[in-house]
Design an enzyme around this catalytic site. Structure first.
Site, short mmCIF file in Angstrom:
data_model
loop_
_atom_site.label_atom_id
_atom_site.label_comp_id
_atom_site.label_asym_id
_atom_site.label_seq_id
_atom_site.Cartn_x
_atom_site.Cartn_y
_atom_site.Cartn_z
CE1 TYR A 97 1.32 -5.31 12.01
CE2 TYR A 97 -0.82 -6.13 12.38
CZ TYR A 97 0.03 -5.30 11.70
OH TYR A 97 -0.36 -4.60 10.64
CE LYS B 14 0.74 -1.55 13.30
NZ LYS B 14 0.90 -0.66 12.13
CB ILE C 206 -0.90 0.08 1.27
CG1 ILE C 206 -0.33 0.15 2.60
CG2 ILE C 206 -2.13 -1.16 1.02
CD1 ILE C 206 -1.18 0.25 3.69
#
Length: 277
Positions: free
Chosen positions: A163, A167, A10
């Site tokens: 992870y 976040k 992305i």
């Protein structure tokens, strides 16, 4: 525009879209070969103002070198996109857990180092790619103090939890950054890009046999970049600085992701960690 890890997924899709709009785009990447290949691809849009600068978020020294080079060579920074993220075990060069060091502390330090330049450039933005998985995250400050990490082990389960925790750090970082920037011309946003079929999936060990099936359900990078572009470019979202976006709209993060006291403490702990490393 500076985009971390703009050489694939992305990040590359975001860089290509911005280049097509005529922006000068800096790809801040660790892998020189892949970054230079991405620069070549993106320049086929007709915009030659796409350049690569070396950045390894797993090294705070590299972050400082990048910021020094950027500030010497680039007079403007209108948009900073904190896109890079890892889902893996191990330690950074400064001894932090990989997800904590790369996904949070690297972004945290670089944003702080570039903040004055952002403030000098009129209405500018900081966009951080988080994930809906932050809802499963938590922050254990005693563990950070003792282990320099967000989890206690290196198993696949611990890696996934790290992870998720990192976040949550992204969401809290954006919230506290917005509070500290109140009254300035800089706004900031974090976002869930959707579940994207990128190298992150491969790094987590998605079996090759499942890849064709996964592609049926996962967004491609072009679709996954849309909310990033929305937060970077959409006019009129300034009142929503500090908020969490998904599907190009404001969404409610988890309860922990709305905790101002937690966000402030994470900021203070992060400042201490980068100053002593």
């Amino acid at each position: 525009v500076a985009i971390k890890r703009g050489n694939c997924g992305i990040g590359k899709s975001t860089a290509l879209d911005l280049a097509k709009r005529g922006a000068r785009v800096i790809l801040a990447c660790r892998d020189k070969r892949r970054a230079e290949a991405a620069v070549y691809d993106i320049r086929t849009s007709g915009n030659n103002q796409v350049v690569f600068m070396q950045l390894d978020l797993a090294s705070l020294e590299s972050v400082c070198r990048f910021a020094e080079t950027f500030l010497k060579t680039e007079p403007r920074l209108d948009i900073l996109i904190n896109n890079a993220g890892v889902l893996g075990s191990g330690r950074t060069k400064d001894g932090f857990g990989m997800a904590f060091g790369v996904n949070h502390l690297g972004h945290f330090l670089l944003t702080k180092l570039l903040l004055e330049r952002l403030q000098q450039c009129g209405s500018s933005r900081v966009v951080t790619v988080a994930a809906r998985l932050h809802c499963f995250g938590s922050i254990d400050f005693p563990l950070i103090d003792s282990e320099k990490d967000l989890v206690t082990g290196q198993s696949m389960c611990h890696t996934f939890k790290a992870y998720c925790n990192s976040k949550l750090c992204n969401v809290l970082f954006t919230r506290e950054l917005s509070n500290r920037l109140e009254g300035t011309n800089v706004t900031c946003y974090c976002l869930h890009p959707g579940v994207i079929h990128t190298s992150l999936c491969r790094n987590f060990g998605l079996p090759h046999l499942l890849t064709p099936i996964a592609k049926l359900f996962l967004l491609d990078p072009n679709m996954g970049s849309q909310t990033t572009l929305y937060c970077a470019l959409c006019e009129g979202i300034e009142p929503f600085s500090g908020r969490y976006f998904a599907n190009c709209s404001v969404q409610q993060p988890s309860v922990k992701g709305q905790d101002d006291a937690l966000a402030q403490k994470l900021w203070e702990v992060s400042e201490r960690l980068i100053s002593t490393s």
